[in-house]
Design an enzyme around this catalytic site. Sequence first.
Site, PDB file in Angstrom:
ATOM      1  N   HIS A   1      -1.447   1.286   7.427  1.00 30.68           N
ATOM      2  CA  HIS A   1      -1.898   1.220   6.033  1.00 30.68           C
ATOM      3  C   HIS A   1      -1.712   2.595   5.408  1.00 30.68           C
ATOM      4  O   HIS A   1      -1.660   3.607   6.108  1.00 30.68           O
ATOM      5  CB  HIS A   1      -3.375   0.799   6.022  1.00 30.68           C
TER       6      HIS A   1
ATOM      7  N   CYS B   1       0.829  -1.216   0.000  1.00 29.63           N
ATOM      8  CA  CYS B   1       0.000   0.000   0.000  1.00 29.63           C
ATOM      9  C   CYS B   1       0.859   1.260   0.000  1.00 29.63           C
ATOM     10  O   CYS B   1       0.468   2.288  -0.548  1.00 29.63           O
ATOM     11  CB  CYS B   1      -0.948   0.002   1.203  1.00 29.63           C
TER      12      CYS B   1
END
Length: 372
Positions: free
Chosen positions: A315, A32
């Site tokens: 994330h 990510c």
Amino acid sequence: MGAAGSKLEKALGDQFPEGERYFGFENFGNTCYCNSVLQALYFCVPFREQLLDYYTSNKSVADSEENLMTCLADLFSQISSQKKKTGVIAPKRFVQRLKKQNELFRSYMHQDAHEFLNYLLNEVVDILEKEAKATTKPERETSSSSSPEKIANGPKAPLVNGVHKEPVVTWVHNIFQGILTNETRCLRCETVTARDETFLDLSLDIEQNSSITSCLKNFSSTETLHAEDKFFCDKCCSLQEAQKRMKIKKPPHILVIHLKRFKYMEQLGRYKKLSYRVVFPLELKLSNTVEPYTDVEYSLFAVVVHVGSGPNHGHYVSLVKSHNHWLFFDDENVEMIEESAVQTFFGSSQEYSSNTDHGYILFYESLGPTTK
């Protein structure tokens, strides 16, 4: 992303920009950090256009000599040439090349998006420099290598076997590079010594309940050098007390601001994430610049967001402004968001908050000329 893609197309309707493509990226196990930065760079129009121009004019070379830049150009070309307006693309070739070239990104551990951006831009610069040198005759060694406009990445520029590389200006520099000037004033003789250095992004210390403007002011605040930190003044020929400050001598066309959200805490013996609320405006006016670049205005077009409470897990997602619409990219998922939603990523005004989505890297584009 079939349903999400059609939902996005419905949301935009007749306003879907002609020729534009909105594609999510598949995640290959904690990639990510890579996906969020690549989305920001894809919607950095000057960068995308230059990269695609390079790809078109060097297609045969790109096919035979794979490197990180050809893989990136190939990915951008894949997106822009899609028949569908929305969907999901797997940046597999790019990620494989990245891991092959740099062991830092080989593990499935949480990586730092800023480190990746820095590495990628410097890698593209290195490739372009090598190509430029291969196609042009070596310049005379007497040419000035201290010209700040020509140094690849200022203090970050690597040395080859201890020798400074011959300076080359690439299109990456034309887009992202700015010049800082470090002014030191001797408090005895008042002589000002100025030293210039280039940058591709600015890393700013942050404080609780602050703003980008205040962070930039702190970046350029005056520091007094005394006691063990005295400055050697060439005119006085001795160590003297002095005042030092950093200002932006030449602002870049694309200003990338990295908020230093990960701080090493001595008492904890580890890094901690600072969830501080730092307001970043949609329109930014730079005030810590020197003549003739006073009050240069910028417009925010992308934000890489870190989601999570700590530096070693979490994330990354990105917010992107495209054709006056704001979009939210979370790996494979792409959705439209209201402009007002951007402020939910400023940070938390209290240390312990359920909101862990914080702006980490900001991308601003100049609204006026940055070459005078």
